[in-house]
Design an enzyme around this catalytic site. Structure first.
Site, PDB file in Angstrom:
ATOM      1  N   ASP A  77       1.453  11.051  58.104  1.00 15.79           N
ATOM      2  CA  ASP A  77       1.851  11.750  56.885  1.00 15.79           C
ATOM      3  C   ASP A  77       3.170  12.476  57.146  1.00 15.79           C
ATOM      4  O   ASP A  77       3.357  13.078  58.208  1.00 15.79           O
ATOM      5  CB  ASP A  77       0.755  12.760  56.504  1.00 15.79           C
ATOM      6  N   GLU A  83       2.941  10.296  50.405  1.00 14.12           N
ATOM      7  CA  GLU A  83       3.724  10.265  51.643  1.00 14.12           C
ATOM      8  C   GLU A  83       2.863   9.899  52.846  1.00 14.12           C
ATOM      9  O   GLU A  83       3.243  10.136  53.994  1.00 14.12           O
ATOM     10  CB  GLU A  83       4.389  11.631  51.870  1.00 14.12           C
ATOM     11  N   ASP A 108      12.315   9.530  47.936  1.00 13.88           N
ATOM     12  CA  ASP A 108      12.004   8.091  48.049  1.00 13.88           C
ATOM     13  C   ASP A 108      12.743   7.464  49.229  1.00 13.88           C
ATOM     14  O   ASP A 108      12.184   6.616  49.949  1.00 13.88           O
ATOM     15  CB  ASP A 108      12.397   7.372  46.757  1.00 13.88           C
ATOM     16  N   HIS A 131      13.623  13.732  43.888  1.00 14.23           N
ATOM     17  CA  HIS A 131      12.710  12.624  44.174  1.00 14.23           C
ATOM     18  C   HIS A 131      13.427  11.376  44.687  1.00 14.23           C
ATOM     19  O   HIS A 131      12.845  10.602  45.454  1.00 14.23           O
ATOM     20  CB  HIS A 131      11.883  12.290  42.923  1.00 14.23           C
TER      21      HIS A 131
END
Length: 312
Positions: A189, A232, A206, A202
């Site tokens: 993670d 994630e 990404d 964002h």
């Protein structure tokens, strides 16, 4: 048959007068005509030039037309070339034999020029339509294969999506359980990912996810696979890997991600990951149990301060 060249027709007849007549007739229709007088020459020419159509006499001294036809149909390089028999034989048995060995049509001598031209045009058109259909079918198969592959891939990161990962993991888990082989699952993670999205947006988030996923994908073996578990979070399937080897891989991944310097339009970004590793145990009755233990290890790594590896 290519659209930018003349159709090629191979004429096979051992009688010079017949050969000349057919050559002149077809030359006048803008065909690329290649005349030969023997069966052996016909085989060599067909394999060399791959004509679009063959007009084939039956009675020849070295090799009859039936034999030539059978050999051409037996060769994958020439099997699709349509063959029209042209013969003085007008008996039913001869015609049936011509069709049985692979001919598509039969013209009886003395032939009518208009009939020959009509049959030639028809079979060239059929061959062209068949080729176009085969090309369309191949393209359709390629498109279906691409769509099937896309259905297995996470659209953002390019690794497997969750559903396809589960299919692979279930299969590998069944093999490992049956043959009592080691199998490990690694969950990872991206640490503080919400802060990255909040600070940089964002689109940058990404980019970070893609970089992490592809970096991890390059670190694993060909037999391993990586999937996006959600948000994630990513998951690794490690066949024939015990817990100690899984922990070593996880530590390499942790270090490689921590060393990244991700160049973005908003500057250089560094990230870390937390990882949890679980090795298959006899008590793991289903793959979901093994994944759940790896997930618990991941949360333990988060509680220990992140940017670390925990195994169970």
């Amino acid at each position: 048959m290519s659209n930018n060249r003349l159709p090629t027709i191979l004429i096979v007849d051992d009688v010079p007068a017949n050969l000349l007549l057919l050559t002149q007739l077809l030359d006048g229709q803008s065909y690329d005509v290649r005349p030969v007088t023997k069966g052996a020459m016909a085989l060599a020419a067909a394999r060399a030039i791959r004509p679009d159509l063959i007009l084939l006499d039956i009675r020849m001294p070295d090799m009859d037309g039936y034999t030539v036809c059978r050999e051409l149909k037996a060769d994958p390089k020439t099997s699709s070339i349509p063959i029209i028999f042209v013969s003085a034989l007008d008996d039913i048995d001869g015609k049936v034999r011509a069709f049985e060995c692979g001919g598509v049509d039969y013209v009886t001598k003395p032939f009518q020029p208009a009939e020959v031209l009509a049959r030639v045009r028809t079979h060239l058109a059929l061959a062209q339509a068949r080729t176009a259909l085969e090309m369309a079918n191949r393209e359709l198969q390629r498109s279906l294969a691409r769509e099937a592959e896309l259905a297995r891939i996470d659209w953002l990161t390019g690794v497997y999506n969750r559903s396809h990962f589960y299919e692979l993991a279930t299969h590998e888990f069944a093999i490992a359980t049956r043959y009592d082989q080691p199998l490990a699952i690694c969950m990872l993670d991206v640490d503080h990912f919400k802060q990255i999205n909040d600070r940089y947006g964002h689109l940058i988030g990404d980019q970070v996810l893609c970089t992490v996923a592809q970096t991890a994908a390059r670190q694993i073996r060909a037999a391993d696979c990586i999937g996006r578990f959600g948000g994630e979070e990513f998951i690794l399937l490690l066949p024939n890997t015990d817990i100690s080897s899984g922990l070593m891989l996880a530590e390499r991944l942790r270090a490689s991600i921590a060393a990244l310097r991700i160049q973005t339009e908003k500057g250089e970004i560094t990230v870390t990951i937390s990882l949890g590793v679980a090795g298959r145990q006899p008590a793991d009755a289903v793959i979901e149990r093994l994944i759940d233990r790896a997930d618990q290890a991941l949360y333990a790594a988060k509680r220990q301060g992140r940017n670390c590896v925990v195994g169970v």
